[in-house]
Design a protein around this motif. Structure first.
Motif, mmCIF file in Angstrom:
data_model
loop_
_atom_site.group_PDB
_atom_site.id
_atom_site.type_symbol
_atom_site.label_atom_id
_atom_site.label_comp_id
_atom_site.label_asym_id
_atom_site.label_seq_id
_atom_site.Cartn_x
_atom_site.Cartn_y
_atom_site.Cartn_z
ATOM 1 N N ALA A 319 76.674 36.265 18.929
ATOM 2 C CA ALA A 319 76.876 37.051 17.709
ATOM 3 C C ALA A 319 76.895 36.137 16.484
ATOM 4 C CB ALA A 319 78.189 37.829 17.807
ATOM 5 N N PHE A 320 77.572 35.010 16.598
ATOM 6 C CA PHE A 320 77.651 34.056 15.491
ATOM 7 C C PHE A 320 76.262 33.514 15.143
ATOM 8 C CE2 PHE A 320 78.290 29.669 13.936
ATOM 9 C CZ PHE A 320 79.131 29.909 12.865
ATOM 10 N N LEU A 321 75.511 33.129 16.165
ATOM 11 C CA LEU A 321 74.199 32.519 15.927
ATOM 12 C C LEU A 321 73.191 33.530 15.373
ATOM 13 C CD1 LEU A 321 73.867 30.145 19.027
ATOM 14 C CD2 LEU A 321 74.716 29.645 16.723
ATOM 15 N N GLU A 322 73.385 34.792 15.677
ATOM 16 C CA GLU A 322 72.511 35.828 15.109
ATOM 17 C C GLU A 322 72.734 35.995 13.609
ATOM 18 O OE1 GLU A 322 73.115 39.383 17.325
ATOM 19 O OE2 GLU A 322 72.313 38.550 19.194
ATOM 20 N N CYS A 323 73.829 35.425 13.116
ATOM 21 C CA CYS A 323 74.179 35.550 11.689
ATOM 22 C C CYS A 323 73.993 34.235 10.937
ATOM 23 C CB CYS A 323 75.630 36.003 11.549
ATOM 24 S SG CYS A 323 75.980 37.604 12.291
ATOM 25 N N MET A 324 73.167 33.328 11.459
ATOM 26 C CA MET A 324 73.073 31.994 10.864
ATOM 27 C C MET A 324 72.565 32.017 9.427
ATOM 28 S SD MET A 324 74.501 29.830 12.654
ATOM 29 C CE MET A 324 74.096 28.547 11.487
ATOM 30 N N GLU A 325 71.714 32.969 9.093
ATOM 31 C CA GLU A 325 71.247 33.059 7.711
ATOM 32 C C GLU A 325 72.417 33.356 6.775
ATOM 33 O OE1 GLU A 325 68.050 35.561 4.941
ATOM 34 O OE2 GLU A 325 67.987 35.732 7.137
ATOM 35 N N GLU A 326 73.277 34.270 7.199
ATOM 36 C CA GLU A 326 74.462 34.600 6.406
ATOM 37 C C GLU A 326 75.449 33.435 6.392
ATOM 38 O OE1 GLU A 326 77.741 38.226 6.050
ATOM 39 O OE2 GLU A 326 76.270 38.215 7.668
ATOM 40 N N ILE A 327 75.577 32.752 7.529
ATOM 41 C CA ILE A 327 76.492 31.606 7.635
ATOM 42 C C ILE A 327 76.085 30.505 6.666
ATOM 43 C CG2 ILE A 327 77.295 29.736 9.136
ATOM 44 C CD1 ILE A 327 78.536 32.388 9.864
ATOM 45 N N THR A 328 74.800 30.147 6.660
ATOM 46 C CA THR A 328 74.346 29.069 5.780
ATOM 47 C C THR A 328 74.450 29.468 4.304
ATOM 48 O OG1 THR A 328 72.055 29.828 6.128
ATOM 49 C CG2 THR A 328 72.838 28.003 7.494
ATOM 50 N N THR A 329 74.279 30.756 4.022
ATOM 51 C CA THR A 329 74.474 31.229 2.649
ATOM 52 C C THR A 329 75.924 31.047 2.221
ATOM 53 O OG1 THR A 329 72.705 32.873 2.847
ATOM 54 C CG2 THR A 329 74.340 33.228 1.116
ATOM 55 N N ILE A 330 76.840 31.410 3.119
ATOM 56 C CA ILE A 330 78.271 31.230 2.851
ATOM 57 C C ILE A 330 78.589 29.756 2.613
ATOM 58 C CG2 ILE A 330 80.559 31.265 3.938
ATOM 59 C CD1 ILE A 330 79.834 33.973 2.990
ATOM 60 N N MET A 331 78.017 28.883 3.436
ATOM 61 C CA MET A 331 78.272 27.443 3.288
ATOM 62 C C MET A 331 77.834 26.954 1.914
ATOM 63 S SD MET A 331 77.043 26.218 7.113
ATOM 64 C CE MET A 331 77.386 24.468 6.891
ATOM 65 N N ALA A 332 76.696 27.444 1.443
ATOM 66 C CA ALA A 332 76.194 27.038 0.124
ATOM 67 C C ALA A 332 77.094 27.574 -0.988
ATOM 68 C CB ALA A 332 74.762 27.534 -0.061
ATOM 69 N N GLN A 333 77.536 28.809 -0.861
ATOM 70 C CA GLN A 333 78.398 29.411 -1.872
ATOM 71 C C GLN A 333 79.732 28.679 -1.977
ATOM 72 O OE1 GLN A 333 78.562 33.437 -0.439
ATOM 73 N NE2 GLN A 333 76.786 34.102 -1.639
ATOM 74 N N PHE A 334 80.265 28.237 -0.848
ATOM 75 C CA PHE A 334 81.562 27.577 -0.853
ATOM 76 C C PHE A 334 81.504 26.172 -1.441
ATOM 77 C CE2 PHE A 334 83.033 31.042 1.633
ATOM 78 C CZ PHE A 334 84.419 31.018 1.565
ATOM 79 N N LYS A 335 80.332 25.586 -1.514
ATOM 80 C CA LYS A 335 80.213 24.263 -2.136
ATOM 81 C C LYS A 335 80.504 24.327 -3.627
ATOM 82 C CE LYS A 335 76.913 22.087 1.038
ATOM 83 N NZ LYS A 335 75.546 21.525 1.180
ATOM 84 N N ASP A 336 80.084 25.404 -4.259
ATOM 85 C CA ASP A 336 80.208 25.522 -5.710
ATOM 86 C C ASP A 336 81.512 26.191 -6.147
ATOM 87 O OD1 ASP A 336 77.659 24.394 -5.975
ATOM 88 O OD2 ASP A 336 76.712 26.352 -5.722
ATOM 89 N N ALA A 337 81.872 27.302 -5.496
ATOM 90 C CA ALA A 337 83.063 28.056 -5.915
ATOM 91 C C ALA A 337 83.748 28.631 -4.677
ATOM 92 C CB ALA A 337 82.666 29.173 -6.876
ATOM 93 N N PRO A 338 84.461 27.790 -3.914
ATOM 94 C CA PRO A 338 85.044 28.248 -2.651
ATOM 95 C C PRO A 338 86.017 29.407 -2.791
ATOM 96 C CG PRO A 338 85.913 26.088 -3.290
ATOM 97 C CD PRO A 338 84.738 26.367 -4.152
ATOM 98 N N GLN A 339 86.882 29.365 -3.808
ATOM 99 C CA GLN A 339 87.859 30.427 -3.957
ATOM 100 C C GLN A 339 87.193 31.757 -4.295
ATOM 101 O OE1 GLN A 339 91.450 29.665 -3.548
ATOM 102 N NE2 GLN A 339 91.024 31.773 -2.977
ATOM 103 N N LYS A 340 86.208 31.703 -5.165
ATOM 104 C CA LYS A 340 85.486 32.919 -5.549
ATOM 105 C C LYS A 340 84.736 33.491 -4.349
ATOM 106 C CE LYS A 340 82.096 34.620 -8.921
ATOM 107 N NZ LYS A 340 81.210 34.238 -10.043
ATOM 108 N N ALA A 341 84.135 32.622 -3.558
ATOM 109 C CA ALA A 341 83.391 33.086 -2.382
ATOM 110 C C ALA A 341 84.325 33.725 -1.369
ATOM 111 C CB ALA A 341 82.642 31.908 -1.748
ATOM 112 N N PHE A 342 85.503 33.129 -1.193
ATOM 113 C CA PHE A 342 86.484 33.674 -0.254
ATOM 114 C C PHE A 342 86.963 35.043 -0.705
ATOM 115 C CE2 PHE A 342 90.808 34.258 1.341
ATOM 116 C CZ PHE A 342 90.692 33.904 2.679
ATOM 117 N N ASP A 343 87.325 35.160 -1.976
ATOM 118 C CA ASP A 343 87.844 36.426 -2.500
ATOM 119 C C ASP A 343 86.803 37.545 -2.417
ATOM 120 O OD1 ASP A 343 90.246 35.255 -3.088
ATOM 121 O OD2 ASP A 343 89.774 34.856 -5.181
ATOM 122 N N ALA A 344 85.539 37.176 -2.530
ATOM 123 C CA ALA A 344 84.474 38.184 -2.488
ATOM 124 C C ALA A 344 84.379 38.862 -1.128
ATOM 125 C CB ALA A 344 83.136 37.541 -2.855
ATOM 126 N N LEU A 345 84.899 38.202 -0.083
ATOM 127 C CA LEU A 345 84.829 38.769 1.256
ATOM 128 C C LEU A 345 85.945 39.761 1.530
ATOM 129 C CD1 LEU A 345 83.898 35.565 3.265
ATOM 130 C CD2 LEU A 345 82.512 37.612 3.042
#
Length: 349
Positions: A319-345
């Motif tokens: 299930a996790f690996l089927e979401c790798m596109e979303e996972i890598t997007t999250i990783m990129a978002q957290f580099k710039d604004a981790p708190q904002k990315a977390f709150d958005a979820l």
């Protein structure tokens, strides 16, 4: 459409109940209690369970006890359907947390009426929770912040940025939603995940920051942090804190039984713990630590695949690996604004 899980060891009873319910609900079946628990542990959580009492290996009463002890499943309405008709039998079932008790042979009209009543109560409760959440959003946001800061109290000891808990929590929500958990349960795991390593508050800094390999004695100390975390969180009525305690206690257990602190195996490891284990390890592998450079995503993915059925629940890894596109997007978002990315979820129910 609501999902009803029917659990009965007699094929004829499964067929009769299925035929009664299928025109109105999504129906799943299990022919014994262990299969039912495994189905639910894998993330296939029904809205209502229709449960036989007298079954081999594990009785319906024991199934009910296990479900009521897990914060992710304790609120599922359970209706016992059984040939036992004594008042004491009904009293025992209701005392365990069941909402109703139907005797065999079943009457279609009675079964449908009892199920309809529970569905109405579920829908009412969900609407109530949504309205309550809308009115108390400030409290919810404050609670999120307290949980994050408690998690960071441990995380700052071995991760200067403290963003590990934010990223791995985001990953847990992706997994939970992928396997079909509803928003309430996905949110419970997402909000409790930051407290997975709270027990590291009790681990000496010289061990957490050590660049070389740990000695046997140092490893022994590190392995105490799940128990320390559970003790710090304590026992509470809150489903959130109960889930946080489960996560803190079981996120280092392994699917093959070689983990710690208890060596629990397979689906006996709570679902929340199995989900957090994958998210925690993946983020740890792809992050810089005092003892290692970050791995590439490709290398971390290969490791998860190699540990399916050993360290990790195979279905959850898939299930996790089927979401790798979303996972890598999250990783990129957290580099710039981790708190904002977390709150958005955060889901506003």
């Amino acid at each position: 459409m609501e999902t009803i899980l029917i659990v009965d060891d007699t094929p004829e009873n499964l067929m009769i109940l299925s035929e009664i319910l299928k025109p109105f609900y999504t129906v799943k079946v299990a022919n014994n209690g262990i299969k039912a628990l495994n189905l639910i542990a894998a993330g296939h959580i029904p809205d209502i369970i229709v449960l036989d009492v007298m079954m081999p290996e594990i009785s319906g009463y024991e199934v009910c006890k296990k479900l009521k002890n897990d914060p992710l499943t304790r609120n599922i309405p359970i209706i016992f359907v059984t040939a036992l008709s004594e008042c004491k039998d009904e009293e025992e079932g209701l005392s365990l947390g069941a909402v109703d008790y139907i005797t065999k042979p079943v009457n279609a009209s009675i079964v449908l009426a009892r199920i309809k009543t529970q569905v109405s109560l579920i829908q009412y409760q969900r609407n109530l929770e949504q309205k309550l959440a809308e009115r108390t959003e400030e409290i919810v946001l404050t609670r999120m912040e307290v949980i994050r800061q408690l998690g960071r109290a441990a995380e700052y000891k071995d991760n200067e940025t403290g963003t590990h808990i934010l990223r791995m929590s985001a990953f847990t929500k992706i997994i939970a939603q992928k396997i079909g958990l509803d928003n309430v349960r996905a949110e419970l795991i997402f909000l409790s995940a930051p407290m997975h390593d709270i027990g590291k508050i009790g681990t000496p800094d010289y061990i957490l920051r050590k660049e070389g390999a740990l000695s046997a004695e140092e490893w022994k100390i590190v392995k105490e942090h799940p128990l320390q975390g559970a003790e710090i969180i304590g026992n509470h009525q809150s489903a959130l804190l109960q889930t946080a305690r489960v996560v803190a206690l079981t996120h280092h257990e392994k699917f093959d039984g070689t983990g710690y602190p208890y060596g629990i195996k397979g689906f006996n490891i709570p679902l929340a713990g199995r989900i957090v284990a994958i998210a925690d390890v993946f983020d740890a592998l792809t992050s810089k630590r005092p003892y290692k450079e970050p791995w590439s995503v490709e290398r971390a993915v290969a490791y998860l695949n190699s540990e399916k059925g050993k360290h990790f629940d195979p279905e959850l890894v898939d299930a996790f690996l089927e979401c790798m596109e979303e996972i890598t997007t999250i990783m990129a978002q957290f580099k710039d604004a981790p708190q904002k990315a977390f709150d958005a979820l955060h889901v506003k129910r």
